[in-house]
Write a protein that holds these residues in place. Structure first.
Motif, PDB file in Angstrom:
ATOM      1  N   LYS A  26       0.830  -1.210   0.000  1.00 55.61           N
ATOM      2  CA  LYS A  26       0.000   0.000   0.000  1.00 55.61           C
ATOM      3  C   LYS A  26       0.864   1.261   0.000  1.00 55.61           C
ATOM      4  CE  LYS A  26      -3.990  -2.130   2.274  1.00 55.61           C
ATOM      5  NZ  LYS A  26      -4.796  -2.257   3.510  1.00 55.61           N
ATOM      6  N   ARG A  27       1.985   1.178   0.674  1.00 59.93           N
ATOM      7  CA  ARG A  27       2.898   2.316   0.698  1.00 59.93           C
ATOM      8  C   ARG A  27       3.488   2.568  -0.681  1.00 59.93           C
ATOM      9  NH1 ARG A  27       8.021   2.595   4.933  1.00 59.93           N
ATOM     10  NH2 ARG A  27       8.495   4.841   4.710  1.00 59.93           N
ATOM     11  N   ARG A  28       3.825   1.483  -1.366  1.00 62.34           N
ATOM     12  CA  ARG A  28       4.390   1.600  -2.724  1.00 62.34           C
ATOM     13  C   ARG A  28       3.373   2.218  -3.678  1.00 62.34           C
ATOM     14  NH1 ARG A  28       4.133  -0.812  -7.446  1.00 62.34           N
ATOM     15  NH2 ARG A  28       2.649  -2.388  -6.697  1.00 62.34           N
ATOM     16  N   LEU A  29       2.137   1.735  -3.619  1.00 61.16           N
ATOM     17  CA  LEU A  29       1.091   2.245  -4.507  1.00 61.16           C
ATOM     18  C   LEU A  29       0.769   3.710  -4.213  1.00 61.16           C
ATOM     19  CD1 LEU A  29      -1.327  -0.833  -4.521  1.00 61.16           C
ATOM     20  CD2 LEU A  29       0.178  -0.078  -6.375  1.00 61.16           C
ATOM     21  N   TYR A  30       0.779   4.073  -2.933  1.00 59.91           N
ATOM     22  CA  TYR A  30       0.498   5.449  -2.549  1.00 59.91           C
ATOM     23  C   TYR A  30       1.575   6.380  -3.099  1.00 59.91           C
ATOM     24  CZ  TYR A  30      -0.847   9.383   0.475  1.00 59.91           C
ATOM     25  OH  TYR A  30      -1.256  10.597   0.951  1.00 59.91           O
ATOM     26  N   LYS A  31       2.845   5.956  -3.001  1.00 60.90           N
ATOM     27  CA  LYS A  31       3.944   6.769  -3.517  1.00 60.90           C
ATOM     28  C   LYS A  31       3.822   6.937  -5.027  1.00 60.90           C
ATOM     29  CE  LYS A  31       7.478   5.684  -0.031  1.00 60.90           C
ATOM     30  NZ  LYS A  31       8.765   4.976   0.205  1.00 60.90           N
ATOM     31  N   GLU A  32       3.440   5.871  -5.733  1.00 64.57           N
ATOM     32  CA  GLU A  32       3.278   5.954  -7.183  1.00 64.57           C
ATOM     33  C   GLU A  32       2.170   6.927  -7.556  1.00 64.57           C
ATOM     34  OE1 GLU A  32       2.572   2.130  -8.828  1.00 64.57           O
ATOM     35  OE2 GLU A  32       4.633   1.409  -8.544  1.00 64.57           O
ATOM     36  N   ARG A  33       1.111   6.922  -6.771  1.00 67.95           N
ATOM     37  CA  ARG A  33      -0.063   7.734  -7.089  1.00 67.95           C
ATOM     38  C   ARG A  33       0.123   9.198  -6.721  1.00 67.95           C
ATOM     39  NH1 ARG A  33      -3.281   5.064  -4.245  1.00 67.95           N
ATOM     40  NH2 ARG A  33      -3.710   6.493  -2.514  1.00 67.95           N
ATOM     41  N   THR A  34       0.798   9.471  -5.603  1.00 67.84           N
ATOM     42  CA  THR A  34       0.872  10.843  -5.095  1.00 67.84           C
ATOM     43  C   THR A  34       2.268  11.445  -5.109  1.00 67.84           C
ATOM     44  OG1 THR A  34       1.280  10.180  -2.801  1.00 67.84           O
ATOM     45  CG2 THR A  34      -1.034  10.281  -3.531  1.00 67.84           C
ATOM     46  N   GLN A  57      -3.319   7.697  17.334  1.00 70.39           N
ATOM     47  CA  GLN A  57      -3.808   8.853  16.573  1.00 70.39           C
ATOM     48  C   GLN A  57      -3.189   8.866  15.177  1.00 70.39           C
ATOM     49  OE1 GLN A  57      -4.694  12.943  18.419  1.00 70.39           O
ATOM     50  NE2 GLN A  57      -2.655  13.201  17.589  1.00 70.39           N
ATOM     51  N   ASP A  58      -1.912   8.545  15.106  1.00 72.91           N
ATOM     52  CA  ASP A  58      -1.239   8.479  13.807  1.00 72.91           C
ATOM     53  C   ASP A  58      -1.780   7.343  12.945  1.00 72.91           C
ATOM     54  OD1 ASP A  58       0.310  10.670  14.322  1.00 72.91           O
ATOM     55  OD2 ASP A  58       2.184   9.573  14.661  1.00 72.91           O
ATOM     56  N   VAL A  59      -2.194   6.240  13.552  1.00 74.68           N
ATOM     57  CA  VAL A  59      -2.820   5.159  12.785  1.00 74.68           C
ATOM     58  C   VAL A  59      -4.090   5.678  12.121  1.00 74.68           C
ATOM     59  CG1 VAL A  59      -3.923   2.887  12.897  1.00 74.68           C
ATOM     60  CG2 VAL A  59      -1.856   3.323  14.224  1.00 74.68           C
ATOM     61  N   GLY A  60      -4.863   6.514  12.849  1.00 76.71           N
ATOM     62  CA  GLY A  60      -6.051   7.123  12.257  1.00 76.71           C
ATOM     63  C   GLY A  60      -5.706   7.997  11.066  1.00 76.71           C
ATOM     64  N   ARG A  61      -4.646   8.778  11.187  1.00 75.33           N
ATOM     65  CA  ARG A  61      -4.218   9.628  10.076  1.00 75.33           C
ATOM     66  C   ARG A  61      -3.771   8.788   8.879  1.00 75.33           C
ATOM     67  NH1 ARG A  61      -0.018  14.076  11.845  1.00 75.33           N
ATOM     68  NH2 ARG A  61      -0.553  14.744   9.726  1.00 75.33           N
ATOM     69  N   LEU A  62      -3.012   7.739   9.160  1.00 75.26           N
ATOM     70  CA  LEU A  62      -2.544   6.856   8.085  1.00 75.26           C
ATOM     71  C   LEU A  62      -3.715   6.175   7.393  1.00 75.26           C
ATOM     72  CD1 LEU A  62      -0.196   5.483   6.584  1.00 75.26           C
ATOM     73  CD2 LEU A  62      -0.101   3.787   8.436  1.00 75.26           C
ATOM     74  N   THR A  63      -4.718   5.787   8.158  1.00 73.40           N
ATOM     75  CA  THR A  63      -5.902   5.148   7.584  1.00 73.40           C
ATOM     76  C   THR A  63      -6.557   6.051   6.540  1.00 73.40           C
ATOM     77  OG1 THR A  63      -6.352   3.912   9.622  1.00 73.40           O
ATOM     78  CG2 THR A  63      -8.183   4.185   8.092  1.00 73.40           C
ATOM     79  N   VAL A  64      -6.750   7.315   6.882  1.00 71.89           N
ATOM     80  CA  VAL A  64      -7.383   8.247   5.952  1.00 71.89           C
ATOM     81  C   VAL A  64      -6.540   8.415   4.697  1.00 71.89           C
ATOM     82  CG1 VAL A  64      -8.119  10.648   5.613  1.00 71.89           C
ATOM     83  CG2 VAL A  64      -8.633   9.464   7.760  1.00 71.89           C
ATOM     84  N   ARG A  65      -5.236   8.514   4.854  1.00 71.38           N
ATOM     85  CA  ARG A  65      -4.366   8.678   3.684  1.00 71.38           C
ATOM     86  C   ARG A  65      -4.494   7.494   2.734  1.00 71.38           C
ATOM     87  NH1 ARG A  65       1.180  11.141   6.558  1.00 71.38           N
ATOM     88  NH2 ARG A  65       0.153  13.025   7.394  1.00 71.38           N
ATOM     89  N   LEU A  66      -4.520   6.307   3.292  1.00 71.64           N
ATOM     90  CA  LEU A  66      -4.591   5.115   2.445  1.00 71.64           C
ATOM     91  C   LEU A  66      -5.977   4.918   1.845  1.00 71.64           C
ATOM     92  CD1 LEU A  66      -2.471   2.605   4.584  1.00 71.64           C
ATOM     93  CD2 LEU A  66      -1.748   3.918   2.576  1.00 71.64           C
ATOM     94  N   ARG A  67      -7.001   5.531   2.439  1.00 68.44           N
ATOM     95  CA  ARG A  67      -8.364   5.397   1.916  1.00 68.44           C
ATOM     96  C   ARG A  67      -8.847   6.680   1.227  1.00 68.44           C
ATOM     97  NH1 ARG A  67     -11.627   1.623   4.155  1.00 68.44           N
ATOM     98  NH2 ARG A  67     -12.910   2.087   2.327  1.00 68.44           N
TER      99      ARG A  67
END
Length: 471
Positions: free
Chosen positions: A384-392, A446-456
């Protein structure tokens, strides 16, 4: 063995206690009359059209006036509170193709349970503070997060303490020493709202039916006053003068240890006073943890959205449940152990899998776009981290330093590659359901919540795109 015996005694005490509490609805109904049946069948119905329309609220993006956004915040103690705060903080960063979009400010309604409600109550209080001195749109900044976290830490208490309501009011939901009340949240039909509407969910102890802190429930049960922490709050069938801390604390009252008592005039009503349920002049309701009825808050959310005037409807569920119980066992269970497990699951846990099943069906039927944010969204992080980097072009873990530090320190697993891939998912599950967790762990969740939103992000933006239906 000792733990099992204590668990058995706990369940027995809950069952026998609930069976004998002298509350409404009460008694063993071996005789039923028409009045009692009518009362039980006539459930309270929330009518959102009795209130001012949220699309007119100041600070709301007028591009989405035809979209109603409901957010539910699940139970789970301070784990849920921290996760919810992270989600809310990150929602305001969603932009898509609209640089003026702030998805946090677009939220119209909240349906909350237990710890998730603490975060929402604290957030709404911060917005109200801001509105008293500034007409500009509110921004949930890092200073506010620090202030809320400080208040959360002061909720640390024994399970036997009866003053959670007071602690929530003193540390999270007061402005200049005055408690935020429901008349600061809800406005009448001809007025313009100043904040999203808050629906806090509790459970009626005697029959595990819902009690939402809203005027229709106050009216149905003819509530006269709430009693808690040695205090009482006169209601006289008006929810407006009730502090929201009463609702938030009641919603997180652990069954068997704490509850809020409600005095009602129901059995003084000519309509019911001769009925079977009032033959003993019952005049109390016992309310406790809303998670017993619905730990996600989705049932109230669906009811509100079904009547919302907006054409398009979005439901975002913040699910901070850490239930990883498997459906299979290592060996055959005895009947008494099954009995204990059944009691514990029915009184203290939510079946999130069942809820998600219903939500899929209901959303399709009602045309509501549903996005469920949960800890497992950050599982399989390597891909998911790899795909996020490719997209953004950005790393989703940017500025989430506390999450990386705490996760690497606290999380252990047998297979290194598997641990790396699910490190932050395990971090979400690491915190227990409690009134307070350590400050570093709070920041990490709290950071897990932030990461969740970024990935979704894509799913969340699709949900407000009225040309697409997110299934």
């Amino acid at each position: 063995m000792i733990i099992k015996l204590l668990s058995l005694l706990f369940i027995i005490s809950l069952i026998t206690g609930c069976a004998n509490w002298d509350t409404i609805p009460g008694g063993s109904f071996n005789k039923l009359d028409k009045e009692t049946l009518v009362f039980l069948d006539d459930s309270a119905q929330i009518n959102i059209n009795d209130y001012g329309q949220q699309s007119l609220r100041n600070g709301r993006n007028q591009n989405l006036t035809d979209t109603a956004i409901m957010v539910t915040a699940s139970g789970g103690g301070q784990r849920a509170a921290a996760y919810t705060m992270g989600v809310l903080y990150e929602l305001q960063e969603l932009r898509g193709n609209n640089k003026h979009l702030n998805m946090l400010s677009e939220i119209d309604y909240f349906s909350t349970v237990s710890g998730g409600g603490w975060a929402v109550g604290a957030y709404l209080t911060e917005v109200l503070k801001h509105n008293k001195v500034d007409d500009s749109p509110y921004i949930l900044n890092s200073d506010a997060l620090i202030s809320i976290k400080s208040g959360m830490r002061k909720l640390n208490m024994s399970i036997f303490s009866n003053c959670l309501i007071d602690k929530i009011e003193d540390n999270l939901t007061s402005i200049n020493g005055e408690p935020v009340k429901f008349n600061n949240i809800f406005v009448s039909k001809n007025e313009i709202p100043v904040v999203p509407y808050l629906f806090s969910n509790a459970t009626i102890a005697s029959n595990h039916s819902p009690f939402v802190f809203e005027k229709e429930y106050i009216k149905k049960y003819q509530v006269k006053k709430f009693e808690y922490c040695g205090n009482s709050n006169e209601v006289e069938q008006d929810i407006g003068n009730v502090p929201i801390s009463v609702a938030l604390g009641t919603s997180s009252s652990v069954p068997g240890f704490r509850h809020t008592n409600v005095t009602t005039d129901l059995c003084s009503d000519e309509k019911y006073k001769m009925s079977f349920m009032c033959r003993h002049k019952l005049n109390h309701l016992a309310l406790f943890d809303g998670g017993v009825y619905d730990n996600l808050g989705y049932k109230t959310a669906m009811e509100v959205l079904s009547k919302a005037p907006e054409k398009n409807k979005v439901l975002i569920i913040i699910d901070a449940n850490a239930d990883t119980l498997l459906p299979v066992d290592e060996e055959k269970n005895s009947d008494w152990l099954i009995f204990i497990n059944t009691g514990m699951m029915s009184t203290l846990s939510a079946n999130a899998e069942t809820a998600r099943k219903y939500l899929r069906a209901l959303s399709e039927y009602m045309g509501i776009k549903v996005v469920i944010l949960k800890f497992s969204d950050v599982a399989d992080i390597v891909e998911k981290r790899r795909l996020y980097k490719e997209r953004t072009g950005e790393d989703p873990l940017n500025d989430l330093e506390q999450l990386k530090v705490v996760a690497n320190k606290e999380i252990e697993c047998e297979i290194k590659s598997e641990c790396e891939n699910n490190l932050y998912y395990r971090m979400g599950l690491f915190a227990k359901t409690s009134h307070a967790i350590g400050p570093n762990l709070y920041d990490a969740i709290q950071d897990v919540g932030r990461l969740t939103v970024r990935l979704r992000t894509e799913d969340l933006l699709k949900s407000i795109d009225n040309n697409k239906h997110n299934k």
